[in-house]
Design an enzyme around this catalytic site. Structure first.
Site, PDB file in Angstrom:
ATOM      1  N   GLU A 239       0.855  -1.416  -0.071  1.00  0.00           N
ATOM      2  CA  GLU A 239       0.068   0.131  -0.026  1.00  0.00           C
ATOM      3  C   GLU A 239       0.746   1.272   0.153  1.00  0.00           C
ATOM      4  OE1 GLU A 239      -3.504   1.714   2.710  1.00  0.00           O
ATOM      5  OE2 GLU A 239      -3.459  -0.467   2.380  1.00  0.00           O
TER       6      GLU A 239
ATOM      7  N   TYR B 140       0.068  -3.922  13.912  1.00  0.00           N
ATOM      8  CA  TYR B 140      -1.020  -3.554  13.119  1.00  0.00           C
ATOM      9  C   TYR B 140      -1.777  -2.510  13.872  1.00  0.00           C
ATOM     10  CZ  TYR B 140      -4.375  -2.566   9.040  1.00  0.00           C
ATOM     11  OH  TYR B 140      -4.949  -2.360   8.113  1.00  0.00           O
TER      12      TYR B 140
ATOM     13  N   ASP C  69      -2.382  -3.110   3.214  1.00  0.00           N
ATOM     14  CA  ASP C  69      -2.652  -3.298   4.377  1.00  0.00           C
ATOM     15  C   ASP C  69      -3.855  -4.451   4.860  1.00  0.00           C
ATOM     16  OD1 ASP C  69      -1.057  -1.316   5.220  1.00  0.00           O
ATOM     17  OD2 ASP C  69      -2.260   0.128   5.857  1.00  0.00           O
TER      18      ASP C  69
END
Length: 598
Positions: free
Chosen positions: A7, A301, A103
């Site tokens: 990304e 994350y 992601d």
């Protein structure tokens, strides 16, 4: 040769280091077995209405509703060069397959799929799904690549979210702008969020403060007790006069232990709330700092809605917590309890687990020192929460004295700490912030004096009157508004239904920024303590919008249905049919609201 698509460029570099692709090319990295390139956010977007028909370039009521039968997409003007690089690489004859490494969430899935679709690529795709940018996690992820079809439901949920927001946003914005004059931005999540702010301000404006009085009784024995509230000052004065000529007697003593369990780990929304309360960070700042820490391999994350960890991580927690404790200047030397079962719950972990520091973070002193102040503050906040969540409960003993004077009851309360537990770390952390701490420090009642048993008499008490006023609801901060978004509609959801509030952890910050950008709300206050207020334009819009657009419950139900699409429990076609019907009915309701500003 396989093509890996991430990304962001920073993620591409991290993955390149793990797979040995270090040779730089124009818009990508090259290695023996892999090419690695990247998107730049949303390269491909839903096309504007005028792409479907030139007449839509003008805003006219007779053209509403705009309901595309076949959706069209466009490459963002600022990202066409990188899209051309990706399309060329995806269709290169040397590329036999593609690895999607955007992601690992709903929006990351959509970003890749639209690029893949618009590049007219037909090559097989596998999915990399990781929660940490550590090399060990990346390599483990490559050993467990899954076919792209395993994430089709996630893509469908992301696509439905985007198309629903387009349908409501494009049609409702045009409708209410045509009806009331200025451009009025309306959105599926924006509008109920604006409505919650407007309702809070209405409650504050309508609030009428009421004065009340209490009689404070200084027993002369080290205890000050209070009466109940009086609305009548004369009644309070009569009691005060009587008490100044009467002894005070302890009628009863209640002692009870209050146990406060450790907090859960952070998900993104709870981290944003605490960062706003402690540091004054906006939700967007917190997200950006957390994303930066993730890309620097210091944090897992961030766009997670879980506050627990899976069973597979339990064995690593003791070492991680001990190293984190030693790495934090304010926690070094504090003894850590290890109740790992408090943070492990597989049933509460879906796509990603709670936010925690990575296993390499405690040893990266150089990397931590190189962080910005905001990133370091946020990292230390997450580290502190990990230590708190694993620690003992906090136990306090509360004592309540019931005192009688002049035939009236008075109460005094006190507390003493029995076991500080997890609050040791929180207290040390707040102390390390000094005057940078935004929130007011917590105050605890002092312990009551020893030796005051039942029947104890204080012969010469001194009474006085304390005056107070009832207070209005507080203005929303970003932290309290995020909580309101997270819990919106919770009490009205069907029994057993999974509650998701309005928006998602990944999108709530952008919703607030969009409301500010369109001048519907504003941040007001000093640099460190701001509140969110609707502007005059925002108040006017909230006044004219129908209940269906302002309903937090309806939006929460939509979010629940999108989650159902992710889980394969809801058909995307049915969801979109309902959205189209909603938009059609909305654009037929053109009743003007007289109190709206023109």
């Amino acid at each position: 040769m396989e093509l890996i698509i991430t990304e962001k460029p920073s993620v591409a570099r991290a993955i390149a280091a793990a797979v040995g692709a270090a040779e730089h090319r124009d818009g990508y990295l090259q290695g023996k077995d892999f090419w690695i390139s990247w998107c730049v956010g949303h390269l491909v977007e839903l096309a504007l209405p005028e792409a479907y028909d030139a007449r839509y370039a003008r805003w006219r009521y007779k053209d509403l509703p705009i309901l595309p039968e076949t959706w069209q997409y466009t490459v963002s003007s600022g990202t066409q060069k990188q899209f051309a690089v990706l399309a060329s690489l995806m269709n290169d004859e040397h590329v036999t397959g593609i690895i999607c490494a955007t992601d690992a969430g709903r929006e990351g899935e959509l970003i890749f799929r639209l690029v893949y679709q618009c590049a007219k690529c037909r090559k097989p795709v596998r999915r990399l799904w990781i929660s940490s940018m550590e090399e060990s996690a990346i390599r483990e992820g490559f050993r467990n690549l899954k076919p792209m079809a395993a994430y089709d439901n996630l893509y469908q949920a992301a696509l439905c979210r985007a198309q629903a927001d387009w349908l409501i946003g494009m049609n409702a914005t045009r409708l209410y702008s045509l009806l009331y004059g200025p451009t009025l931005h309306v959105g599926r999540v924006m509008s109920p969020t604006l409505s919650m702010l407007a309702q809070r301000e209405e409650a504050i404006s309508a609030f009428k403060p009421e004065t009340f009085y209490k009689v404070a009784l200084d027993t002369g024995c080290g205890v000050v007790a209070e009466s109940e509230r009086f609305a009548d000052l004369n009644e309070a004065r009569r009691l005060m006069d009587a008490c100044n000529h009467s002894p005070a007697v302890v009628k009863s003593i209640e002692r009870r232990q209050k146990r406060e369990n450790p907090p859960a780990l952070y998900d993104l929304t709870s981290l944003q709330r605490d960062a706003n309360r402690l540091y004054g960070f906006t939700a967007q700042q917190t997200l950006e700092y957390a994303q930066g820490l993730y890309e620097k391999r210091l944090l897992t994350y961030p766009r997670s809605d879980s506050r627990f960890l899976p069973q597979e991580l339990e064995a690593e927690l003791a070492e991680l917590a001990a190293r984190v404790c030693g790495a934090l200047p304010f926690a070094n030397g504090l003894e850590l309890a290890m109740h790992t079962q408090q943070v492990i719950k597989d049933s509460e972990v879906t796509d990603h687990h709670a936010l925690i520091p990575t296993s390499t973070m405690p040893g990266q002193d150089g990397a931590v020192r190189a962080l910005t102040t905001g990133e370091r503050d946020l990292l230390f906040l997450v580290c502190t929460r990990l230590l708190c969540a694993l620690d003992d409960a906090c136990i306090e003993e509360e004592t309540v004295l019931h005192i009688e004077c002049a035939g009236h009851d008075f109460t005094a309360k006190g507390r003493r700490m029995v076991q500080m537990g997890f609050k040791r770390f929180g207290s040390a952390f707040r102390g390390s912030l000094g005057n940078r701490l935004v929130e007011e420090r917590e105050e605890h009642p002092l312990p009551l004096p020893e030796g005051m048993g039942e029947g104890y008499e204080c012969p010469f008490p001194k009474a006085s009157i304390a005056e107070g006023q009832t207070t209005p609801p507080a203005h929303h901060t970003e932290g309290t508004l995020l909580h309101a978004m997270e819990t919106a509609g919770k009490g009205d959801m069907p029994e057993g239904a999974e509650h998701k509030g309005i928006g998602t952890p990944a999108t709530r910050a952008s919703i607030l920024e969009k409301l500010i950008e369109t001048r519907l709300i504003e941040r007001v206050g000093d640099r460190r303590r701001k509140v969110l207020l609707p502007t005059a334009k925002g108040k006017a819009l909230a006044a004219v919008l129908p209940e269906t657009l302002c309903s937090a419950l309806l939006t929460a139900q939509w979010e629940q249905r999108l989650k159902g699409i992710e889980q394969g429990q809801e058909k995307p076609e049915q969801f979109m049919r309902d959205i189209r019907q909603f938009v059609s009915e909305l654009t037929r309701d053109t009743k003007r609201v007289e109190q709206a500003e023109r």
